[in-house]
Design an enzyme around this catalytic site. Structure first.
Site, PDB file in Angstrom:
ATOM      1  N   TYR A  50       0.865  -1.182   0.000  1.00  0.00           N
ATOM      2  CA  TYR A  50       0.000   0.000   0.000  1.00  0.00           C
ATOM      3  C   TYR A  50       0.905   1.237   0.000  1.00  0.00           C
ATOM      4  CZ  TYR A  50      -3.784   3.087   1.807  1.00  0.00           C
ATOM      5  OH  TYR A  50      -4.703   4.084   2.021  1.00  0.00           O
ATOM      6  N   LYS A  70      -1.269  -1.148  -4.164  1.00  0.00           N
ATOM      7  CA  LYS A  70      -2.329  -0.139  -4.064  1.00  0.00           C
ATOM      8  C   LYS A  70      -1.611   1.197  -4.143  1.00  0.00           C
ATOM      9  CE  LYS A  70      -5.996   1.690  -1.077  1.00  0.00           C
ATOM     10  NZ  LYS A  70      -5.551   3.104  -1.091  1.00  0.00           N
TER      11      LYS A  70
END
Length: 307
Positions: A133, A163
């Site tokens: 992330y 992400k």
């Protein structure tokens, strides 16, 4: 994993304790609005204000009540790698994938540091995909994602993608095109959704997919039809949605509170986010109606989950 994935809120009772009874309705609401999955325990979900047991409780509820064919990604990032590994191992048989942002107080300074941290977590749930992330605006960890991919692919067998929540379309495209189409690259800036289509994004994770799913589907449809003016018009409305809530006291608390208008009372936000009262929410709704935004809101929860 492709399509829009909602960064979900952590539902709470008025006393600030978790309200997992609403998760069944929440999942059905997202499916009804053609959202492909949920990214649980992330930034939108107050993860920094939840204890480990609460994060476990949330993912257990989502696993229990998840709709059929609905993606479930569990964010387990933590400043303590042992806690992150515990969360990853706990949810390994409940979800489709784990994800983790980096430690954000004492931060990894090199790619090797970052890969070590991610490898430890990925090993705790080795049979499901692991996603990094990347959100440097909040973590202040802004290392080369191309370099990270190379090292992660060598050292983390279940590394599956990123992400990517950074306003850097050219870098996103380079990462997405590396090694063909073998990685999942989730674009994470809702306000730039239209721009992400130009770099062949196929997956998205964001908070406003809770509120404005039909609007983003309209953007995608207009772009496919070559009507870029109509697409830009809708993207502008999505930006205004965020701006209105931010101006009234804060997007996070406003967005969570506004879910009541869509039939899901998510309860209060935790400190330091501000919980909107009814007066502020009514002001927001009036602004949305005035600007023609209301017709693009997600269809309200039908409350027919049977749970």
């Amino acid at each position: 994993m492709k399509g829009m994935i909602a960064a979900t809120y952590a539902p709470m009772h008025k006393n600030g304790l978790l309200n997992t009874d609403i998760i069944g309705d929440y999942g059905n609401f997202l499916v009804d609005n053609k959202v492909a999955g949920a990214f649980v325990n992330g930034s939108t979900g107050d993860f920094t204000s939840l204890c480990t047991e609460e994060r476990k409780e949330l993912i257990e509820a989502w696993s229990k009540y998840r709709p059929e064919g609905f993606y479930l990604i569990n964010h387990v990032g933590h400043t303590n790698v042992r806690e992150a590994c515990e969360l990853a191992g706990h949810g390994a048989n409940m979800v489709d994938a784990t994800a983790a942002l980096p430690p954000f107080y004492f931060r990894p300074k090199t790619l090797d540091d970052l890969v070590f941290y991610c490898k430890e977590i990925a090993q705790a749930a080795p049979d499901i995909p692991f996603y990094y992330y990347h959100i440097p605006v909040l973590t202040k960890v802004n290392l080369s994602m191309l370099g990270f991919i190379e090292k992660a692919q060598e050292q983390i067998p279940n590394f599956a993608g990123i992400k990517y929540t950074e306003d850097n379309l050219s870098d996103f495209k380079k990462c997405a095109q590396k090694d063909g189409d073998t990685l999942d690259m989730f674009f994470g800036i809702d306000e730039k959704y239209i721009d992400s289509l130009s770099v062949d994004a196929k997956g998205w994770v964001g908070s406003t997919y809770n509120h404005l799913a039909p609007l983003y589907q309209g953007i995608s449809r207009h772009v496919a039809q070559g009507d870029l003016d109509a697409a830009r018009h809708l993207q502008g409305k999505a930006i205004r949605f965020v701006q209105v809530l931010e101006a009234l006291g804060g997007y996070h608390g406003g967005g969570k509170g506004f879910m009541r208008h869509l039939g899901l009372d998510m309860g209060p936000s935790r400190f330091p986010h501000r919980t909107f009262n009814e007066n502020l929410l009514n002001q927001a709704l009036q602004s949305f109606e005035k600007e023609g935004l209301s017709v693009y809101l997600s269809n309200p929860c039908r409350r027919d989950s049977g749970r």
